[in-house]
Design a protein around this motif. Structure first.
Motif, PDB file in Angstrom:
ATOM      1  N   UNK A  95      27.803  52.633  39.294  1.00  0.00           N
ATOM      2  CA  UNK A  95      28.432  51.346  39.054  1.00  0.00           C
ATOM      3  C   UNK A  95      29.826  51.153  39.705  1.00  0.00           C
ATOM      4  N   UNK A  96      30.572  52.263  39.847  1.00  0.00           N
ATOM      5  CA  UNK A  96      31.669  52.342  40.754  1.00  0.00           C
ATOM      6  C   UNK A  96      31.448  52.249  42.152  1.00  0.00           C
ATOM      7  N   UNK A  97      30.233  52.873  42.748  1.00  0.00           N
ATOM      8  CA  UNK A  97      29.903  52.395  43.945  1.00  0.00           C
ATOM      9  C   UNK A  97      29.379  51.054  44.415  1.00  0.00           C
ATOM     10  N   UNK A  98      28.979  50.597  43.626  1.00  0.00           N
ATOM     11  CA  UNK A  98      28.564  49.391  43.467  1.00  0.00           C
ATOM     12  C   UNK A  98      29.846  48.174  43.531  1.00  0.00           C
ATOM     13  N   UNK A  99      30.588  48.343  42.664  1.00  0.00           N
ATOM     14  CA  UNK A  99      31.869  47.572  42.610  1.00  0.00           C
ATOM     15  C   UNK A  99      32.906  47.838  43.830  1.00  0.00           C
ATOM     16  N   UNK A 100      32.861  49.005  44.240  1.00  0.00           N
ATOM     17  CA  UNK A 100      33.754  49.328  45.389  1.00  0.00           C
ATOM     18  C   UNK A 100      33.104  48.869  46.639  1.00  0.00           C
ATOM     19  N   UNK A 105      33.330  44.664  50.773  1.00  0.00           N
ATOM     20  CA  UNK A 105      32.479  43.619  51.641  1.00  0.00           C
ATOM     21  C   UNK A 105      33.005  42.383  51.568  1.00  0.00           C
ATOM     22  N   UNK A 106      33.388  41.918  50.256  1.00  0.00           N
ATOM     23  CA  UNK A 106      34.158  40.374  49.787  1.00  0.00           C
ATOM     24  C   UNK A 106      35.325  40.378  50.526  1.00  0.00           C
ATOM     25  N   UNK A 107      36.311  41.573  50.713  1.00  0.00           N
ATOM     26  CA  UNK A 107      37.423  41.571  51.321  1.00  0.00           C
ATOM     27  C   UNK A 107      37.362  41.196  52.714  1.00  0.00           C
ATOM     28  N   UNK A 108      36.266  41.737  53.382  1.00  0.00           N
ATOM     29  CA  UNK A 108      36.223  41.632  54.925  1.00  0.00           C
ATOM     30  C   UNK A 108      35.894  40.133  55.214  1.00  0.00           C
ATOM     31  N   UNK A 109      34.865  39.792  54.448  1.00  0.00           N
ATOM     32  CA  UNK A 109      34.280  38.473  54.862  1.00  0.00           C
ATOM     33  C   UNK A 109      35.184  37.211  54.396  1.00  0.00           C
ATOM     34  N   UNK A 110      35.973  37.539  53.483  1.00  0.00           N
ATOM     35  CA  UNK A 110      36.927  36.579  53.292  1.00  0.00           C
ATOM     36  C   UNK A 110      38.582  36.566  54.155  1.00  0.00           C
ATOM     37  N   UNK A 111      38.329  37.828  55.151  1.00  0.00           N
ATOM     38  CA  UNK A 111      39.886  37.715  55.990  1.00  0.00           C
ATOM     39  C   UNK A 111      39.680  36.666  56.796  1.00  0.00           C
ATOM     40  N   UNK A 112      41.089  36.330  57.262  1.00  0.00           N
ATOM     41  CA  UNK A 112      40.945  35.507  58.393  1.00  0.00           C
ATOM     42  C   UNK A 112      40.633  36.155  59.871  1.00  0.00           C
ATOM     43  N   UNK A 113      40.998  37.566  60.026  1.00  0.00           N
ATOM     44  CA  UNK A 113      40.470  38.255  61.339  1.00  0.00           C
ATOM     45  C   UNK A 113      39.028  38.206  61.318  1.00  0.00           C
ATOM     46  N   UNK A 114      38.071  38.150  60.132  1.00  0.00           N
ATOM     47  CA  UNK A 114      36.728  38.209  60.242  1.00  0.00           C
ATOM     48  C   UNK A 114      36.290  36.939  60.656  1.00  0.00           C
TER      49      UNK A 114
END
Length: 195
Positions: A95-100, A105-114
């Motif tokens: 569960x920790x591996x899935x959440x992390x 992945x969410x942090x990357x795809x919502x970043x301006x640099x992405x």
């Protein structure tokens, strides 16, 4: 090489690859928790497994496959022990591996640099995280599968809770309908009409 190491480990733990010669582990055998890594010189004593003949898959010389009870008697009794704390440890690690991994992945795809990157670089940037997230979700699927077989715990509610979180929440597969159809699959495994 990994297969040879695993085979050597099984043989040193009291199992023989010789046909019709299965020995139980003795008190002097190595523990199943001891290291399975062997020095390379130990691999030279391994022999190639003989080819199986058509009748080698049957225990009593008849053409009938072995009954479940006969197979269960061949497996050490401790293999059927249900260890709830260990199962729950694996569940929480998964569960920790899935959440992390999903969080990263969410942090990357919502970043301006992405979003500033061209499409092909966006795909390359998230590919490792997608593979990692998929692996973590597969681990959750496996623990949910164990819950469906009621092998996470002897308590029914723990199996249900683990299965619902693992399958229904994480893998988006309703747990109870899946568990019902999966049990039916095992009863009629590989049957042309019923499986």
């Amino acid at each position: 090489v990994a297969v040879l190491i695993a085979a050597a480990s099984l043989e040193t733990n009291g199992f023989s690859w010789a046909p019709n010669n299965v020995r139980p582990m003795t008190a002097t055998s190595r523990s199943s928790l001891s290291s399975t890594v062997l020095p390379l010189e130990d691999l030279t004593r391994l022999q190639r497994q003989p080819e199986l003949g058509e009748d080698d898959l049957y225990l009593d010389g008849t053409r009938d496959p072995p009954k479940v009870g006969a197979l269960m008697k061949m497996i050490p009794a401790e293999s059927f022990d249900i260890d709830t704390p260990t199962s729950l440890l694996y569940f929480f690690i998964d569960l920790l591996a899935v959440v992390a991994s999903m969080g990263c992945l969410n942090a990357v795809v919502t970043s301006d640099s992405y979003h500033a990157l061209p499409f092909y670089l966006q795909a390359l940037e998230v590919m490792p995280l997608q593979i990692l997230t998929g692996f973590a979700m597969w681990c959750m699927w496996c623990i949910g599968h164990d819950a469906g077989h009621t092998t996470v715990s002897n308590e029914r509610w723990i199996n249900r809770l683990v299965g619902e979180v693992a399958h229904s929440v994480i893998c988006l597969t309703p747990f109870l309908p899946w568990a019902h159809s999966h049990r039916r699959h095992h009863v009629h495994h590989n049957h042309k009409d019923r499986d």
